[in-house]
Design an enzyme around this catalytic site. Structure first.
Site, PDB file in Angstrom:
ATOM      1  N   GLU A  45       0.837  -1.198  -0.072  1.00 19.44           N
ATOM      2  CA  GLU A  45       0.147  -0.129   0.038  1.00 19.44           C
ATOM      3  C   GLU A  45       0.794   1.173   0.007  1.00 19.44           C
ATOM      4  O   GLU A  45       0.331   2.219  -0.814  1.00 19.44           O
ATOM      5  CB  GLU A  45      -0.871  -0.100   0.992  1.00 19.44           C
ATOM      6  CG  GLU A  45      -2.135  -1.056   0.982  1.00 19.44           C
ATOM      7  CD  GLU A  45      -2.965  -0.602  -0.120  1.00 19.44           C
ATOM      8  OE1 GLU A  45      -3.098   0.528  -0.512  1.00 19.44           O
ATOM      9  OE2 GLU A  45      -3.582  -1.464  -0.906  1.00 19.44           O
ATOM     10  N   CYS A 201     -12.193   0.596 -15.501  1.00 17.83           N
ATOM     11  CA  CYS A 201     -12.945   1.949 -15.598  1.00 17.83           C
ATOM     12  C   CYS A 201     -11.577   2.861 -15.376  1.00 17.83           C
ATOM     13  O   CYS A 201     -11.433   3.614 -14.362  1.00 17.83           O
ATOM     14  CB  CYS A 201     -13.756   2.250 -14.471  1.00 17.83           C
ATOM     15  SG  CYS A 201     -14.867   3.628 -14.530  1.00 17.83           S
ATOM     16  N   CYS A 208     -16.215   0.314 -21.253  1.00 10.36           N
ATOM     17  CA  CYS A 208     -17.503  -0.083 -20.695  1.00 10.36           C
ATOM     18  C   CYS A 208     -17.867  -1.528 -21.080  1.00 10.36           C
ATOM     19  O   CYS A 208     -18.861  -1.951 -20.501  1.00 10.36           O
ATOM     20  CB  CYS A 208     -18.483   0.879 -20.893  1.00 10.36           C
ATOM     21  SG  CYS A 208     -17.688   2.573 -20.211  1.00 10.36           S
ATOM     22  N   CYS A 211     -17.435  -3.988 -18.535  1.00 10.60           N
ATOM     23  CA  CYS A 211     -17.753  -3.584 -17.401  1.00 10.60           C
ATOM     24  C   CYS A 211     -19.036  -4.288 -16.423  1.00 10.60           C
ATOM     25  O   CYS A 211     -19.999  -4.549 -17.318  1.00 10.60           O
ATOM     26  CB  CYS A 211     -17.992  -1.890 -17.169  1.00 10.60           C
ATOM     27  SG  CYS A 211     -18.245  -1.384 -15.512  1.00 10.60           S
ATOM     28  N   CYS A 217     -24.397   2.270 -14.559  1.00  7.08           N
ATOM     29  CA  CYS A 217     -23.549   3.494 -14.449  1.00  7.08           C
ATOM     30  C   CYS A 217     -24.185   4.729 -14.923  1.00  7.08           C
ATOM     31  O   CYS A 217     -24.569   5.025 -16.022  1.00  7.08           O
ATOM     32  CB  CYS A 217     -22.263   3.116 -15.315  1.00  7.08           C
ATOM     33  SG  CYS A 217     -21.130   4.640 -15.568  1.00  7.08           S
TER      34      CYS A 217
HETATM   35  S1  SF4 Z   1     -19.763   1.592 -17.361  1.00  7.51           S
HETATM   36 FE1  SF4 Z   1     -19.270   3.240 -15.979  1.00  7.51          FE
HETATM   37  S2  SF4 Z   1     -18.174   2.458 -14.276  1.00  7.51           S
HETATM   38 FE2  SF4 Z   1     -18.202   0.914 -16.149  1.00  7.51          FE
HETATM   39  S3  SF4 Z   1     -16.213   1.289 -17.203  1.00  7.51           S
HETATM   40 FE3  SF4 Z   1     -17.861   2.612 -18.224  1.00  7.51          FE
HETATM   41  S4  SF4 Z   1     -17.582   4.309 -17.079  1.00  7.51           S
HETATM   42 FE4  SF4 Z   1     -16.666   3.019 -15.678  1.00  7.51          FE
END
Ligand code: SF4
Length: 300
Positions: A45, A201, A208, A211, A217
């Site tokens: 960390e 992200c 996305c 994601c 989102c």
């Molecule tokens: S959907 Fe939203 S949280 Fe997911 S990668 Fe795209 S911007 Fe980031």
């Protein structure tokens, strides 16, 4: 959308996809393995703040091989910590880690404490590191707000592209509101959101399509409105005092004996900036001036 409104619109159902994604896609990093222990988590960390994983990995391995327990580091000179820190940057972190190791040895019998308050009381440990160690090493429930997590929350929950330059009270409140109730799940959530920000992200070119929460989102659903806050801080390095400090320290790291002023003068032409950088290193305790006009890494 304000953060407060956003928390009302974010269901707990964010937790399952993000944690499930993490279980499938988390990188196998040495500080995530059980054998790393709390000390390995703490060392990582310190190193990972402001430094990417690929640069941290070799230094981490070297560090843990040399100082597998806090007491091992505490018994060595702080200058050795600065030397082994190498080119990770922001070398005051090495001194702070050394100071924390000494306090752990003196106050806690050499074991990294598990209580958040005791972690926070260690020198050189701030809110972020205390929460990260308590969460990642001891599986506790804490909001762990690093740059990656803040970006994910800004986009997914608040609906903006980037978080503010410095962490705000609203962000802390949002992070607490998003934490799963159950302790172990909260720890998984902390690690998972951090990894999502690091791998998917990302600051630029977020992916996305990969994601797990794309369908929820807020920023994406709003059509990805452009950033409207103050300009984001740049990462300029060339020509800065940081660069000069880095060069001066590199001379001292490579030297086995104290070096004369002339060896330091040779790394940067501009004398005023060079002197300022050296003064800063001495003031920060990273360089020790000796009575004979030579310099070395700190021995005490
Ligand atoms: S959907 Fe939203 S949280 Fe997911 S990668 Fe795209 S911007 Fe980031």
């Amino acid at each position: 959308m304000t953060a407060t409104t956003a928390t009302q619109t974010i269901p707990a159902s964010l937790h399952t996809p993000v944690i499930g994604w993490f279980e499938q896609h988390a990188r196998d990093l040495p500080w995530r393995r059980p054998e790393a222990g709390a000390w390995g988590v703490m060392v990582s960390e310190f190193m990972l703040q402001q430094t990417p994983v690929n640069r941290v990995l070799p230094v981490y391995e070297q560090w843990m091989a040399r100082w597998p327990r806090p007491a091992d580091l505490a018994a060595d000179a702080p200058g050795e910590a600065v030397r082994t820190w190498g080119r990770l940057g922001y070398p005051r972190r090495a001194l702070r880690l050394h100071g924390a190791a000494q306090a752990i040895t003196e106050r806690h019998g050499g074991d990294v404490p598990s209580e958040h308050g005791q972690l926070l009381a260690l020198p050189g440990i701030g809110e972020y590191t205390a929460a990260a160690v308590a969460s990642f090493a001891y599986g506790q429930r804490h909001a762990v707000l690093d740059t990656n997590v803040r970006r994910v929350f800004a986009r997914a929950a608040t609906g903006i592209q980037y978080p503010p330059n410095a962490t705000t009270a609203a962000e802390r409140k949002l992070a607490r509101a998003l934490l799963p109730e159950e302790e172990g799940r909260a720890a998984s959530w902390a690690a998972a959101t951090m990894e999502l920000g690091a791998l998917v992200c990302t600051a630029k070119n977020e992916d996305c399509t990969r994601c797990p929460i794309a369908g929820q989102c807020a920023w994406r659903l709003a059509g990805k409105p452009a950033h409207q806050g103050p300009p984001r801080r740049g990462q300029t390095y060339a020509g800065t005092d940081r660069q000069v400090r880095g060069r001066l320290l590199a001379v001292l790291r490579d030297a086995v004996t104290p070096v004369p002023q002339s060896a330091l003068d040779s790394v940067w032409e501009e004398p005023v900036q060079r002197a300022r950088a050296l003064d800063g290193l001495v003031a920060d305790g990273l360089v020790e001036p000796l009575a004979n006009g030579r310099y070395r890494l700190p021995m005490t």
